[in-house]
Design a protein around this motif. Structure first.
Motif, mmCIF file in Angstrom:
data_model
loop_
_atom_site.group_PDB
_atom_site.id
_atom_site.type_symbol
_atom_site.label_atom_id
_atom_site.label_comp_id
_atom_site.label_asym_id
_atom_site.label_seq_id
_atom_site.Cartn_x
_atom_site.Cartn_y
_atom_site.Cartn_z
ATOM 1 N N ALA A 192 5.013 10.232 -6.571
ATOM 2 C CA ALA A 192 6.161 10.549 -7.425
ATOM 3 C C ALA A 192 5.749 10.746 -8.887
ATOM 4 O O ALA A 192 6.401 11.487 -9.624
ATOM 5 C CB ALA A 192 7.207 9.443 -7.322
ATOM 6 N N ALA A 193 4.663 10.100 -9.307
ATOM 7 C CA ALA A 193 4.256 10.149 -10.709
ATOM 8 C C ALA A 193 3.280 11.285 -11.016
ATOM 9 O O ALA A 193 2.922 11.482 -12.177
ATOM 10 C CB ALA A 193 3.624 8.817 -11.107
ATOM 11 N N THR A 194 2.866 12.047 -10.021
ATOM 12 C CA THR A 194 1.861 13.094 -10.235
ATOM 13 C C THR A 194 2.277 14.123 -11.288
ATOM 14 O O THR A 194 1.465 14.447 -12.161
ATOM 15 C CB THR A 194 1.517 13.785 -8.903
ATOM 16 O OG1 THR A 194 1.012 12.803 -8.009
ATOM 17 C CG2 THR A 194 0.495 14.869 -9.095
ATOM 18 N N PRO A 195 3.494 14.653 -11.286
ATOM 19 C CA PRO A 195 3.851 15.605 -12.351
ATOM 20 C C PRO A 195 3.790 14.984 -13.750
ATOM 21 O O PRO A 195 3.368 15.641 -14.700
ATOM 22 C CB PRO A 195 5.283 16.016 -12.008
ATOM 23 C CG PRO A 195 5.435 15.730 -10.569
ATOM 24 C CD PRO A 195 4.562 14.550 -10.287
ATOM 25 N N LEU A 196 4.179 13.735 -13.867
ATOM 26 C CA LEU A 196 4.116 13.087 -15.177
ATOM 27 C C LEU A 196 2.673 12.820 -15.601
ATOM 28 O O LEU A 196 2.357 12.873 -16.795
ATOM 29 C CB LEU A 196 4.907 11.780 -15.148
ATOM 30 C CG LEU A 196 6.412 11.958 -14.943
ATOM 31 C CD1 LEU A 196 7.092 10.596 -14.863
ATOM 32 C CD2 LEU A 196 7.007 12.788 -16.045
ATOM 33 N N ILE A 197 1.812 12.566 -14.642
ATOM 34 C CA ILE A 197 0.395 12.382 -14.966
ATOM 35 C C ILE A 197 -0.191 13.689 -15.490
ATOM 36 O O ILE A 197 -0.928 13.704 -16.484
ATOM 37 C CB ILE A 197 -0.377 11.867 -13.732
ATOM 38 C CG1 ILE A 197 0.059 10.439 -13.401
ATOM 39 C CG2 ILE A 197 -1.882 11.926 -13.961
ATOM 40 C CD1 ILE A 197 -0.465 9.913 -12.087
ATOM 41 N N PHE A 198 0.146 14.809 -14.844
ATOM 42 C CA PHE A 198 -0.321 16.112 -15.324
ATOM 43 C C PHE A 198 0.206 16.408 -16.725
ATOM 44 O O PHE A 198 -0.521 16.923 -17.578
ATOM 45 C CB PHE A 198 0.078 17.220 -14.365
ATOM 46 C CG PHE A 198 -0.729 17.254 -13.095
ATOM 47 C CD1 PHE A 198 -2.058 16.882 -13.077
ATOM 48 C CD2 PHE A 198 -0.150 17.660 -11.916
ATOM 49 C CE1 PHE A 198 -2.800 16.914 -11.916
ATOM 50 C CE2 PHE A 198 -0.883 17.704 -10.738
ATOM 51 C CZ PHE A 198 -2.216 17.328 -10.741
ATOM 52 N N VAL A 239 0.837 -1.204 0.000
ATOM 53 C CA VAL A 239 0.000 0.000 0.000
ATOM 54 C C VAL A 239 0.869 1.250 0.000
ATOM 55 O O VAL A 239 0.633 2.191 -0.768
ATOM 56 C CB VAL A 239 -0.963 -0.019 1.208
ATOM 57 C CG1 VAL A 239 -1.749 1.277 1.287
ATOM 58 C CG2 VAL A 239 -1.895 -1.214 1.122
ATOM 59 N N LEU A 240 1.886 1.270 0.837
ATOM 60 C CA LEU A 240 2.788 2.423 0.866
ATOM 61 C C LEU A 240 3.597 2.540 -0.418
ATOM 62 O O LEU A 240 3.909 3.651 -0.870
ATOM 63 C CB LEU A 240 3.722 2.327 2.068
ATOM 64 C CG LEU A 240 3.057 2.501 3.435
ATOM 65 C CD1 LEU A 240 4.086 2.318 4.541
ATOM 66 C CD2 LEU A 240 2.388 3.850 3.532
ATOM 67 N N PHE A 241 3.934 1.406 -1.011
ATOM 68 C CA PHE A 241 4.674 1.418 -2.276
ATOM 69 C C PHE A 241 3.845 2.068 -3.377
ATOM 70 O O PHE A 241 4.326 2.936 -4.110
ATOM 71 C CB PHE A 241 5.064 -0.008 -2.662
ATOM 72 C CG PHE A 241 5.794 -0.095 -3.961
ATOM 73 C CD1 PHE A 241 7.114 0.318 -4.065
ATOM 74 C CD2 PHE A 241 5.168 -0.573 -5.102
ATOM 75 C CE1 PHE A 241 7.791 0.246 -5.264
ATOM 76 C CE2 PHE A 241 5.830 -0.645 -6.301
ATOM 77 C CZ PHE A 241 7.150 -0.239 -6.385
ATOM 78 N N VAL A 242 2.578 1.681 -3.502
ATOM 79 C CA VAL A 242 1.706 2.250 -4.535
ATOM 80 C C VAL A 242 1.443 3.727 -4.248
ATOM 81 O O VAL A 242 1.430 4.554 -5.165
ATOM 82 C CB VAL A 242 0.390 1.447 -4.627
ATOM 83 C CG1 VAL A 242 -0.615 2.141 -5.526
ATOM 84 C CG2 VAL A 242 0.670 0.045 -5.137
ATOM 85 N N ALA A 243 1.245 4.084 -2.970
ATOM 86 C CA ALA A 243 1.012 5.482 -2.619
ATOM 87 C C ALA A 243 2.234 6.337 -2.959
ATOM 88 O O ALA A 243 2.098 7.439 -3.501
ATOM 89 C CB ALA A 243 0.675 5.600 -1.139
ATOM 90 N N GLY A 244 3.418 5.835 -2.664
ATOM 91 C CA GLY A 244 4.638 6.563 -3.007
ATOM 92 C C GLY A 244 4.827 6.692 -4.506
ATOM 93 O O GLY A 244 5.271 7.725 -5.008
ATOM 94 N N PHE A 245 4.460 5.638 -5.218
ATOM 95 C CA PHE A 245 4.559 5.667 -6.676
ATOM 96 C C PHE A 245 3.634 6.733 -7.258
ATOM 97 O O PHE A 245 4.020 7.484 -8.155
ATOM 98 C CB PHE A 245 4.203 4.283 -7.224
ATOM 99 C CG PHE A 245 4.210 4.207 -8.714
ATOM 100 C CD1 PHE A 245 5.400 4.169 -9.409
ATOM 101 C CD2 PHE A 245 3.021 4.170 -9.420
ATOM 102 C CE1 PHE A 245 5.416 4.099 -10.788
ATOM 103 C CE2 PHE A 245 3.028 4.101 -10.795
ATOM 104 C CZ PHE A 245 4.221 4.067 -11.480
ATOM 105 N N LEU A 246 2.405 6.823 -6.748
ATOM 106 C CA LEU A 246 1.458 7.814 -7.254
ATOM 107 C C LEU A 246 1.896 9.236 -6.917
ATOM 108 O O LEU A 246 1.719 10.155 -7.719
ATOM 109 C CB LEU A 246 0.064 7.541 -6.700
ATOM 110 C CG LEU A 246 -0.621 6.294 -7.258
ATOM 111 C CD1 LEU A 246 -1.954 6.072 -6.576
ATOM 112 C CD2 LEU A 246 -0.803 6.397 -8.762
#
Length: 102
Positions: A18-24, A9-16
């Motif tokens: 970190a990936a927020t700027p790339l998602i935007f 759960v923490l791994f996926v949360a950290g991934f999301l």
């Protein structure tokens, strides 16, 4: 190496996080591509904005001024891409890749 210590759960949360700027950036590119422009320089524009914002925030000590400098830096590179592709009718792929490498 013990992988059982990794909390999924923490791994996926950290991934999301970190990936927020790339998602935007991907969402913005999706909108731009729907209009018929292939902008491969999105990452380069983000990097230039980050560099301008960081340098301004460090020099002035104001995070708000750094935020505005990042926006201006990214906008200037975006305007350069728009000028190259829409006014001078340069190749969109080559211009975008050149801005990213810049």
């Amino acid at each position: 190496m013990d992988l059982s210590a990794i909390n999924p759960v923490l791994f996926v949360a950290g991934f999301l996080v970190a990936a927020t700027p790339l998602i935007f950036a991907a969402l913005g590119e999706l909108v731009v591509e729907r209009s018929g422009v292939l902008n491969l320089g999105v990452e380069g524009m983000m990097i230039i904005g980050a560099i301008c914002g960081f340098a301004t925030a460090v020099e002035t000590g104001s995070p708000l001024l750094g935020f505005f400098a990042a926006a201006v830096g990214g906008a200037v590179l975006s305007l350069l891409f728009a000028f190259l592709t829409q006014i001078t009718l340069a190749n969109q792929v080559a211009s975008g890749l050149a801005l990213t490498l810049f």
